[in-house]
Design an enzyme around this catalytic site. Sequence first.
Site, short mmCIF file in Angstrom:
data_model
loop_
_atom_site.label_atom_id
_atom_site.label_comp_id
_atom_site.label_asym_id
_atom_site.label_seq_id
_atom_site.Cartn_x
_atom_site.Cartn_y
_atom_site.Cartn_z
N ARG A 1 21.44 -33.71 -44.40
CA ARG A 1 20.38 -32.92 -45.03
C ARG A 1 20.82 -31.50 -45.39
NH1 ARG A 1 15.93 -31.05 -40.47
NH2 ARG A 1 17.39 -30.31 -38.90
N GLU B 1 8.34 -41.62 -39.95
CA GLU B 1 9.74 -41.70 -40.36
C GLU B 1 10.33 -43.08 -40.07
OE1 GLU B 1 11.70 -38.40 -38.33
OE2 GLU B 1 9.78 -37.39 -38.16
N HIS C 1 12.98 -38.80 -42.89
CA HIS C 1 12.05 -37.92 -42.17
C HIS C 1 10.87 -37.53 -43.07
CE1 HIS C 1 10.66 -34.63 -39.75
NE2 HIS C 1 11.71 -34.60 -38.96
N ASP D 1 5.30 -36.36 -30.85
CA ASP D 1 6.72 -36.52 -31.22
C ASP D 1 7.22 -37.79 -30.53
OD1 ASP D 1 9.33 -36.23 -31.95
OD2 ASP D 1 9.58 -34.21 -31.14
N GLN E 1 21.08 -30.75 -34.85
CA GLN E 1 19.82 -31.50 -34.91
C GLN E 1 19.70 -32.25 -36.24
OE1 GLN E 1 16.70 -31.49 -33.01
NE2 GLN E 1 15.07 -30.95 -34.42
N ARG F 1 12.12 -27.58 -45.57
CA ARG F 1 11.02 -27.99 -44.68
C ARG F 1 9.97 -28.78 -45.45
NH1 ARG F 1 10.97 -28.83 -39.79
NH2 ARG F 1 11.82 -26.78 -39.32
O1 LIG Z 1 12.93 -28.68 -37.29
P1 LIG Z 1 13.69 -29.94 -37.63
O2 LIG Z 1 15.14 -29.87 -37.18
O3 LIG Z 1 13.58 -30.30 -39.07
O4 LIG Z 1 13.03 -31.09 -36.78
C1 LIG Z 1 11.69 -31.31 -36.85
C2 LIG Z 1 11.25 -32.45 -35.91
O5 LIG Z 1 11.73 -33.66 -36.43
C3 LIG Z 1 11.20 -34.80 -35.74
O6 LIG Z 1 11.62 -35.95 -36.38
C4 LIG Z 1 11.66 -34.78 -34.33
O7 LIG Z 1 11.16 -35.90 -33.64
C5 LIG Z 1 11.19 -33.48 -33.68
O8 LIG Z 1 11.66 -33.43 -32.36
C6 LIG Z 1 11.69 -32.29 -34.48
O9 LIG Z 1 11.16 -31.10 -33.93
#
Ligand SMILES: O=P(O)(O)OC[C@H]1O[C@@H](O)[C@H](O)[C@@H](O)[C@@H]1O
Length: 296
Positions: free
Chosen positions: A89, A271, A167, A212, A84, A66
């Site tokens: 990653r 990003e 990101h 977002d 997601q 994170r």
């Molecule tokens: O919790 P993750 O999978 O790392 O994603 C975090 C966020 O990443 C962002 O780039 C997305 O637009 C969000 O929708 C998302 O919640």
Amino acid sequence: MAGEKPSVELCKGVNGLDKVVLRDARGSSAEVYLFGGHVTSWRTDHREELLFVSNKAIFKPPKAIRGGIPICFPQFSSHGNLEQHGFARNKFWIIDTDPPPFPSDSSSKTFVDLILKPTDDDFKIWPHSYEFRLRVALGLGGDLMLTSRIRNTNADGKPFSFTFAYHTYFSVSDISEVRVEGLETLDYLDNLKERERFTEQGDAITFESGVDKIYLSTPAKIAIIDHEKKRTFVLRKDGLPDAVVWNPWDRKAKAMPDFGDDEYKHMLCVEAAAIEKPITLKPGEEWKGRCVLYRH
Ligand SMILES: O=P(O)(O)OC[C@H]1O[C@@H](O)[C@H](O)[C@@H](O)[C@@H]1O
């Protein structure tokens, strides 16, 4: 710290995970975990950290770290069949000791090349053969340069398509003191409203609640101005037409186990991305996407 020798060193990071530490002659540095090909630190020559990594970040595969700069590939967000933000990653990358030459990248001597290729198991998730080369480089002025080269190596003649994002979690003093320049008046897809399309109004982008958004066809340069810190980040990108701006704000922050309740005040994701129009590669074709971060 001037006068140090530039160095590239492989060592152990949190939980014994391998990381590469880049240091330039003036003392700027960056750290890249092989897990995720994930940049977790970028510091100035005064050792000031410029990226946000959560105090609650879990450095435990397969959960992505994170903060820092997760690589979203081959799917940004949850639009598609994959997990997601795709799988890049969550994978262990390896150091690429013999990458093909980078024609326009000769100024930096402080860099590492990583490579990700699919395993047999990965084919079950995404049935394509690819080579993803990532170069993380520190420029002479301490700028951080990420270059991705993705090649379709399918032997069955099939093309593939993907979406992509760097990101990047920027560290900010206080989100309510931050302004983003370069995205005003542009169209965006609002992830908080089922990707409905809107046009940004007003002259500056500031933050008072969760955001977002996927800004479309954005300029090559975006600035993130931190008034309190008197610090400006400049993001320059190439091959990446879109830009995501994300801050979870308080309610979503509380719902994330690897993110502190108040940490949303100290980060902003901007990003460099290719989302609206997925990139399609035929076998043998290569795509290149680059993002350079500067701090003023
Ligand atoms: O919790 P993750 O999978 O790392 O994603 C975090 C966020 O990443 C962002 O780039 C997305 O637009 C969000 O929708 C998302 O919640």
